[in-house]
Design a protein around this motif. Structure first.
Motif, mmCIF file in Angstrom:
data_model
loop_
_atom_site.group_PDB
_atom_site.id
_atom_site.type_symbol
_atom_site.label_atom_id
_atom_site.label_comp_id
_atom_site.label_asym_id
_atom_site.label_seq_id
_atom_site.Cartn_x
_atom_site.Cartn_y
_atom_site.Cartn_z
ATOM 1 N N GLU A 60 0.809 -1.220 0.000
ATOM 2 C CA GLU A 60 0.000 0.000 0.000
ATOM 3 C C GLU A 60 0.838 1.265 0.000
ATOM 4 O OE1 GLU A 60 -2.956 -0.818 3.041
ATOM 5 O OE2 GLU A 60 -4.288 -1.666 1.540
ATOM 6 N N SER A 61 1.419 1.652 1.128
ATOM 7 C CA SER A 61 2.303 2.833 1.104
ATOM 8 C C SER A 61 3.459 2.582 2.051
ATOM 9 C CB SER A 61 1.547 4.094 1.499
ATOM 10 O OG SER A 61 0.969 3.942 2.772
ATOM 11 N N PRO A 62 4.629 3.206 1.793
ATOM 12 C CA PRO A 62 5.816 2.932 2.604
ATOM 13 C C PRO A 62 5.638 3.369 4.057
ATOM 14 C CG PRO A 62 6.355 4.230 0.632
ATOM 15 C CD PRO A 62 4.875 4.163 0.727
ATOM 16 N N SER A 63 6.262 2.629 4.982
ATOM 17 C CA SER A 63 6.303 3.030 6.393
ATOM 18 C C SER A 63 7.634 3.724 6.636
ATOM 19 C CB SER A 63 6.210 1.795 7.283
ATOM 20 O OG SER A 63 5.002 1.114 7.021
ATOM 21 N N TYR A 64 7.588 4.860 7.282
ATOM 22 C CA TYR A 64 8.829 5.618 7.528
ATOM 23 C C TYR A 64 8.602 6.583 8.683
ATOM 24 C CZ TYR A 64 6.021 8.848 4.798
ATOM 25 O OH TYR A 64 4.979 9.610 4.361
ATOM 26 N N TYR A 65 9.705 7.101 9.213
ATOM 27 C CA TYR A 65 9.660 8.156 10.230
ATOM 28 C C TYR A 65 9.895 9.478 9.524
ATOM 29 C CZ TYR A 65 10.031 4.334 13.577
ATOM 30 O OH TYR A 65 9.808 3.189 14.302
ATOM 31 N N GLY A 66 8.840 10.308 9.442
ATOM 32 C CA GLY A 66 8.916 11.561 8.693
ATOM 33 C C GLY A 66 9.903 12.569 9.247
ATOM 34 N N HIS A 67 10.139 12.518 10.572
ATOM 35 C CA HIS A 67 11.037 13.509 11.185
ATOM 36 C C HIS A 67 12.515 13.116 11.027
ATOM 37 C CE1 HIS A 67 10.618 10.422 14.247
ATOM 38 N NE2 HIS A 67 11.673 10.906 14.879
ATOM 39 N N LEU A 68 12.744 11.909 10.494
ATOM 40 C CA LEU A 68 14.131 11.461 10.271
ATOM 41 C C LEU A 68 14.475 11.568 8.787
ATOM 42 C CD1 LEU A 68 14.228 8.229 12.473
ATOM 43 C CD2 LEU A 68 14.979 10.532 13.107
ATOM 44 N N MET A 127 9.341 10.114 -4.242
ATOM 45 C CA MET A 127 10.564 9.845 -3.466
ATOM 46 C C MET A 127 10.267 8.905 -2.298
ATOM 47 S SD MET A 127 12.102 13.682 -3.651
ATOM 48 C CE MET A 127 13.133 13.630 -2.211
ATOM 49 N N LYS A 128 9.103 9.089 -1.677
ATOM 50 C CA LYS A 128 8.716 8.189 -0.574
ATOM 51 C C LYS A 128 8.560 6.763 -1.105
ATOM 52 C CE LYS A 128 6.359 11.725 2.155
ATOM 53 N NZ LYS A 128 5.079 12.423 2.373
ATOM 54 N N GLN A 129 7.986 6.656 -2.297
ATOM 55 C CA GLN A 129 7.783 5.345 -2.919
ATOM 56 C C GLN A 129 9.137 4.676 -3.199
ATOM 57 O OE1 GLN A 129 4.745 4.541 -2.883
ATOM 58 N NE2 GLN A 129 4.610 2.668 -4.053
ATOM 59 N N ARG A 130 10.082 5.446 -3.696
ATOM 60 C CA ARG A 130 11.430 4.908 -3.963
ATOM 61 C C ARG A 130 12.102 4.453 -2.671
ATOM 62 N NH1 ARG A 130 14.187 6.843 -8.749
ATOM 63 N NH2 ARG A 130 12.725 7.916 -10.081
ATOM 64 N N LEU A 131 11.945 5.265 -1.614
ATOM 65 C CA LEU A 131 12.521 4.894 -0.316
ATOM 66 C C LEU A 131 11.911 3.575 0.166
ATOM 67 C CD1 LEU A 131 14.413 5.809 2.052
ATOM 68 C CD2 LEU A 131 12.361 6.773 3.118
ATOM 69 N N ARG A 162 9.714 13.678 5.581
ATOM 70 C CA ARG A 162 8.449 14.426 5.511
ATOM 71 C C ARG A 162 8.439 15.429 4.349
ATOM 72 N NH1 ARG A 162 9.824 18.144 10.359
ATOM 73 N NH2 ARG A 162 8.985 16.527 11.692
ATOM 74 N N TYR A 163 9.641 15.801 3.892
ATOM 75 C CA TYR A 163 9.737 16.749 2.770
ATOM 76 C C TYR A 163 9.883 16.046 1.415
ATOM 77 C CZ TYR A 163 10.520 19.986 6.623
ATOM 78 O OH TYR A 163 10.390 20.709 7.785
ATOM 79 N N TYR A 164 9.854 14.726 1.431
ATOM 80 C CA TYR A 164 9.945 13.970 0.186
ATOM 81 C C TYR A 164 8.643 14.120 -0.606
ATOM 82 C CZ TYR A 164 14.124 11.135 1.339
ATOM 83 O OH TYR A 164 15.386 10.699 1.618
ATOM 84 N N SER A 165 8.761 14.077 -1.936
ATOM 85 C CA SER A 165 7.567 13.977 -2.782
ATOM 86 C C SER A 165 7.019 12.551 -2.639
ATOM 87 C CB SER A 165 7.932 14.231 -4.243
ATOM 88 O OG SER A 165 8.759 13.173 -4.716
ATOM 89 N N LEU A 166 5.793 12.349 -3.126
ATOM 90 C CA LEU A 166 5.185 11.016 -3.074
ATOM 91 C C LEU A 166 6.063 9.990 -3.794
ATOM 92 C CD1 LEU A 166 2.712 9.375 -2.220
ATOM 93 C CD2 LEU A 166 1.597 10.036 -4.341
#
Length: 303
Positions: free
Chosen positions: A86-94, A138-142, A132-136
């Protein structure tokens, strides 16, 4: 192609008495890219969650790496799997780098794995930025880099090109196609976009309303997609007579000559020229995958 790396028998999931996934027998061979295709809400994500132990099946069995996917084998099997659901899990503040370091520690893999995964998804220049500043995209790539970090035997990706621009989609597509040969991975990828699956998959499974309505190696479909020739001329009726083709009913602006060799096309052109018929257009067509799926399954996919 190797033996089956993943098998399900009668896999089903009910939510509130409604069958969301119904009696799936999935077969994924080692070293292939298995395209899991279906409209939104067809049951793709639910199925993938069951394959990862995130959702408990109502009925049916799962076997991965030749072992039953049961509690005693669960950790051993999951250690050899990577996923993005569905969507990546990540810590936005890191930062991206810090998120990948957490993944590295959790998986207990060398730093070289992380560097390679970041390189594969071309995120080397974005790793110091907070997520948190990544585009959608970039988050997907991460998320894909996180799934690759353990260099798993089996990689499960749910709609991995979500949020990517056309250039990004092309890059991820090329990456997925290269994973089996380059890194020995087997990949299961889901999408609701037929052309997307067509371009990356070696085998295709189609799910609609929770049921697997088609499952086959792509070569079986390619045989159904042999190109056919159409022609438009200055005198279509005369063309039918000269080429001994049955005249279509009603008005027609072009003729389907069927599947012809280059030699047969050349002869047809030569014959028409000899009868003073001008050829305006001659074209090669291939039936779309969508047409074939409609024919094979008798069901329309609302994609």
């Amino acid at each position: 192609m190797g033996s089956n790396i993943l098998e399900t028998e009668g896999l089903s999931k009910k939510y509130a008495g409604v069958l969301r996934v119904n009696d799936l027998d999935i077969r994924i061979k080692e070293g292939e890219v298995y395209g899991f295709l279906g409209p939104n809400g067809a049951g793709k994500s639910t199925t993938m969650k069951m394959l990862l132990g995130l959702v408990k099946p109502s009925t049916g069995t799962i076997s991965i790496f030749g072992k039953p996917f049961i509690e005693k084998n669960r950790i051993e099997i999951l250690n050899e799997m990577g996923s993005l659901i569905e969507s990546p899990s990540y810590y936005g503040h890191l930062s991206g780098k810090e998120n990948m370091e957490i993944v590295r520690k959790l998986l207990d893999v060398p730093k070289s794995n992380i560097d390679e995964a970041i390189k594969i998804v071309r995120m080397e220049n974005q790793m110091n930025k907070k997520v948190r500043y990544y585009s959608l995209g970039m988050k997907q790539r991460l998320g894909i880099a996180m799934a690759l970090a353990g260099f798993p035997k089996l990689l499960i990706l749910d709609e991995p090109t979500n949020g990517l621009d056309p250039a990004g989609i092309e890059e991820i597509r090329e990456l997925i196609k290269a994973l089996p040969q380059k890194y020995g991975m087997t990949v299961m990828i889901s999408s609701h976009i037929l052309s997307e699956i067509d371009q990356v998959a070696s085998s295709i499974g189609i799910i609609n309303h929770g049921e697997l309505i088609f499952q086959e190696r792509k070569e079986a479909l390619e045989n159904e997609r042999k190109p056919y020739i159409t022609i438009r001329t200055s005198d279509m009726e005369k063309t039918c007579n000269v080429l001994n083709i049955q005249k279509p009913k009603g008005n027609f602006s072009e003729l389907n000559l069927g599947i012809l060799s280059d030699e047969a096309i050349g002869k047809a052109i030569y014959t028409l020229n000899n009868h003073n018929i001008m050829i305006y257009r001659i074209e090669e067509h291939r039936r779309s995958l969508e047409d074939i799926f409609l024919e094979l399954t008798g069901k329309e996919l609302t994609l």
